[in-house]
Scaffold this motif. Structure first.
Motif, PDB file in Angstrom:
ATOM      1  N   PRO A  52       0.794  -0.890   0.091  1.00 26.06           N
ATOM      2  CA  PRO A  52       0.256  -0.117   0.038  1.00 26.06           C
ATOM      3  C   PRO A  52       0.216   0.915   0.233  1.00 26.06           C
ATOM      4  CG  PRO A  52       0.820  -0.807   1.948  1.00 26.06           C
ATOM      5  CD  PRO A  52       0.460  -1.967   1.585  1.00 26.06           C
ATOM      6  N   ASP A  53       0.319   2.243  -0.725  1.00 25.36           N
ATOM      7  CA  ASP A  53       1.040   3.440  -0.227  1.00 25.36           C
ATOM      8  C   ASP A  53       0.799   3.890   0.747  1.00 25.36           C
ATOM      9  OD1 ASP A  53       1.459   6.266  -0.210  1.00 25.36           O
ATOM     10  OD2 ASP A  53       1.060   6.467  -2.421  1.00 25.36           O
ATOM     11  N   VAL A  54       1.797   4.302   1.783  1.00 22.79           N
ATOM     12  CA  VAL A  54       1.088   4.776   2.843  1.00 22.79           C
ATOM     13  C   VAL A  54       1.778   6.110   2.921  1.00 22.79           C
ATOM     14  CG1 VAL A  54       3.114   4.600   5.519  1.00 22.79           C
ATOM     15  CG2 VAL A  54       3.399   2.716   4.116  1.00 22.79           C
ATOM     16  N   GLU A  55       1.697   7.094   2.342  1.00 24.78           N
ATOM     17  CA  GLU A  55       1.631   8.354   2.180  1.00 24.78           C
ATOM     18  C   GLU A  55       0.114   8.464   1.933  1.00 24.78           C
ATOM     19  OE1 GLU A  55       3.871  10.717   2.859  1.00 24.78           O
ATOM     20  OE2 GLU A  55       5.145   8.920   3.510  1.00 24.78           O
ATOM     21  N   LYS A  56      -0.756   8.179   1.061  1.00 15.92           N
ATOM     22  CA  LYS A  56      -1.471   8.338   0.824  1.00 15.92           C
ATOM     23  C   LYS A  56      -2.633   7.627   1.942  1.00 15.92           C
ATOM     24  CE  LYS A  56      -2.433   7.418  -4.245  1.00 15.92           C
ATOM     25  NZ  LYS A  56      -2.835   6.172  -5.276  1.00 15.92           N
ATOM     26  N   ILE A  57      -2.549   6.683   2.795  1.00 18.67           N
ATOM     27  CA  ILE A  57      -3.590   6.357   4.017  1.00 18.67           C
ATOM     28  C   ILE A  57      -3.097   7.472   5.320  1.00 18.67           C
ATOM     29  CG2 ILE A  57      -3.330   4.638   6.181  1.00 18.67           C
ATOM     30  CD1 ILE A  57      -2.205   2.421   3.827  1.00 18.67           C
ATOM     31  N   LEU A  58      -1.778   8.007   4.793  1.00 22.22           N
ATOM     32  CA  LEU A  58      -1.396   9.281   6.059  1.00 22.22           C
ATOM     33  C   LEU A  58      -2.171  10.109   5.475  1.00 22.22           C
ATOM     34  CD1 LEU A  58       2.285   8.739   7.067  1.00 22.22           C
ATOM     35  CD2 LEU A  58       0.332   7.872   8.401  1.00 22.22           C
ATOM     36  N   ALA A  59      -1.958  10.233   4.655  1.00 15.56           N
ATOM     37  CA  ALA A  59      -3.041  11.522   4.634  1.00 15.56           C
ATOM     38  C   ALA A  59      -4.386  11.118   4.387  1.00 15.56           C
ATOM     39  CB  ALA A  59      -2.679  11.682   2.710  1.00 15.56           C
ATOM     40  N   LEU A  60      -4.985  10.469   5.026  1.00 16.80           N
ATOM     41  CA  LEU A  60      -6.569  10.475   4.855  1.00 16.80           C
ATOM     42  C   LEU A  60      -6.951  10.437   6.205  1.00 16.80           C
ATOM     43  CD1 LEU A  60      -7.438   7.037   2.343  1.00 16.80           C
ATOM     44  CD2 LEU A  60      -8.318   9.448   1.763  1.00 16.80           C
ATOM     45  N   ALA A  61      -5.868  10.717   7.105  1.00 16.32           N
ATOM     46  CA  ALA A  61      -5.760  11.067   8.720  1.00 16.32           C
ATOM     47  C   ALA A  61      -6.832   9.811   9.031  1.00 16.32           C
ATOM     48  CB  ALA A  61      -6.110  12.431   8.873  1.00 16.32           C
ATOM     49  N   PRO A  62      -6.470   8.366   8.901  1.00 20.92           N
ATOM     50  CA  PRO A  62      -7.469   7.843   9.634  1.00 20.92           C
ATOM     51  C   PRO A  62      -7.219   7.613  10.910  1.00 20.92           C
ATOM     52  CG  PRO A  62      -5.663   6.704   8.756  1.00 20.92           C
ATOM     53  CD  PRO A  62      -5.437   8.119   8.429  1.00 20.92           C
ATOM     54  N   ASP A  63      -7.565   7.094  12.100  1.00 23.28           N
ATOM     55  CA  ASP A  63      -7.841   6.933  13.642  1.00 23.28           C
ATOM     56  C   ASP A  63      -7.263   5.045  13.771  1.00 23.28           C
ATOM     57  OD1 ASP A  63     -10.679   6.284  12.960  1.00 23.28           O
ATOM     58  OD2 ASP A  63     -10.996   7.961  14.914  1.00 23.28           O
ATOM     59  N   LEU A  64      -8.004   4.332  12.757  1.00 22.10           N
ATOM     60  CA  LEU A  64      -7.726   3.138  12.343  1.00 22.10           C
ATOM     61  C   LEU A  64      -7.006   2.635  10.980  1.00 22.10           C
ATOM     62  CD1 LEU A  64      -7.712   1.003  14.126  1.00 22.10           C
ATOM     63  CD2 LEU A  64      -9.685   0.388  14.119  1.00 22.10           C
ATOM     64  N   VAL A  65      -6.191   1.684  11.028  1.00 27.90           N
ATOM     65  CA  VAL A  65      -6.075   1.174   9.674  1.00 27.90           C
ATOM     66  C   VAL A  65      -5.754  -0.358  10.314  1.00 27.90           C
ATOM     67  CG1 VAL A  65      -3.843   0.246   8.224  1.00 27.90           C
ATOM     68  CG2 VAL A  65      -4.579   2.138   9.383  1.00 27.90           C
ATOM     69  N   ILE A  66      -6.789  -1.068   9.329  1.00 31.84           N
ATOM     70  CA  ILE A  66      -6.953  -2.973   9.741  1.00 31.84           C
ATOM     71  C   ILE A  66      -5.789  -3.621   9.067  1.00 31.84           C
ATOM     72  CG2 ILE A  66      -8.462  -4.753   9.572  1.00 31.84           C
ATOM     73  CD1 ILE A  66     -11.278  -2.782  10.141  1.00 31.84           C
ATOM     74  N   ALA A  67      -4.485  -4.109   9.035  1.00 26.48           N
ATOM     75  CA  ALA A  67      -4.054  -4.895   8.076  1.00 26.48           C
ATOM     76  C   ALA A  67      -3.969  -6.378   9.416  1.00 26.48           C
ATOM     77  CB  ALA A  67      -2.461  -4.247   8.868  1.00 26.48           C
ATOM     78  N   ASN A  68      -2.991  -7.116   8.177  1.00 22.70           N
ATOM     79  CA  ASN A  68      -3.257  -8.706   7.875  1.00 22.70           C
ATOM     80  C   ASN A  68      -2.061  -9.123   7.902  1.00 22.70           C
ATOM     81  OD1 ASN A  68      -3.153 -11.466   6.735  1.00 22.70           O
ATOM     82  ND2 ASN A  68      -4.716 -12.151   7.698  1.00 22.70           N
ATOM     83  N   SER A  69      -1.601 -10.123   9.174  1.00 21.80           N
ATOM     84  CA  SER A  69       0.039 -10.331   9.221  1.00 21.80           C
ATOM     85  C   SER A  69       0.419 -11.738   8.608  1.00 21.80           C
ATOM     86  CB  SER A  69       0.006 -11.580  10.793  1.00 21.80           C
ATOM     87  OG  SER A  69      -1.454 -12.662  10.166  1.00 21.80           O
TER      88      SER A  69
END
Length: 253
Positions: free
Chosen positions: A62-79
């Motif tokens: 994933p594009d981490v910069e795009k994720i940060l720009a969305l200002a989420p209070d939670l990200v769901i990921a999988n190991s």
């Protein structure tokens, strides 16, 4: 004390308002259950079919910069699907990340989802209780099957996988269920030497077609199945059981 994710890491779950999901099946679960909370998803999050949220690239990269720009209070990921370095970078930027474990069974997946929705929103989705009811039964074994998920090279479903347990509950035993690897890479000759009753060809992650069966597994019955019904855990499980049972009944006829 904060609740902990599937890997034991403490994560604050207090009615998150902006969630970015990197796990397609959980994206669908959040979109169906708390659509107002979903702020972003990956390019591979294809359901619900009308999902209209910002995209943050692939599941694995994933594009981490795009994720940060969305200002989420939670990200769901999988190991299994997401890289530890991306999770670490998000956390270093102050983002809470709930990491799920790759479930080995249907009950494990549903238990994880029940815990997550209960902790995050004090919610018990209707689809969740319905899926628990539908998948409680395990049929007696009636078929052996081989389940490729990729070719060039060939990759098949092996031990301790969600798909193996889905099939087992339908009376279909995976011929690689006891392999030491979760996703073995046998040769095509070895696959054919297994002589299963049925070859199960899903349409994701590799899109198998009717050409793949006769071409690669001459003389072996095969059936095409919806890959989402075989490997996704979430609302799709409500329709998956009937869909897969129809496919296997057809494959035997």
């Amino acid at each position: 004390m904060l609740p902990v994710d599937d890997l034991g890491e403490p994560v604050a779950l207090d009615r998150p308002q902006r969630v970015v999901s990197l796990v397609p099946s959980i994206t669908e679960a959040v979109a169906v259950s708390v659509p107002e909370a979903l702020a972003g998803a990956t390019d591979y999050c294809t359901h619900p079919s009308d999902l209209d949220v910002p995209r943050v690239g692939g599941s694995k990269y994933p594009d981490v910069e795009k994720i940060l720009a969305l200002a989420p209070d939670l990200v769901i990921a999988n190991s299994e699907e997401n890289r530890a370095e991306d999770v670490d970078r998000l956390r270093a930027n102050g983002i809470q990340v709930w990491v799920t474990e790759a479930p080995a069974t249907v009950p494990m997946a549903l238990k994880s989802l029940r815990r997550f929705f209960g902790l995050a929103w004090e919610l018990e989705p209707q689809w969740l209780t319905r899926a628990e009811d539908l998948w409680r039964e395990t049929k007696p074994a009636r078929l052996t099957a081989l389940i490729p998920v990729w070719r060039r090279p060939w990759v098949v479903v092996g031990r301790d996988t969600f798909a193996t347990d889905v099939l087992r509950r339908l009376g279909v035993e995976n011929v690689y269920a006891n392999h030491e690897e979760r996703y073995p890479r046998p040769t095509l000759d070895e696959l054919n030497d297994r002589r299963p009753d049925l070859v199960v060809l899903p349409d994701e992650p590799y899109v198998f077609t009717h050409e793949d069966g006769p071409e690669s597994f001459p003389g072996l019955p095969y059936v095409l199945v919806n890959g989402r019904h075989l490997t996704w855990y979430g609302p799709s499980l409500v329709e998956a059981r009937e869909s897969l049972e129809r496919a296997f009944d057809y494959g035997q006829s």
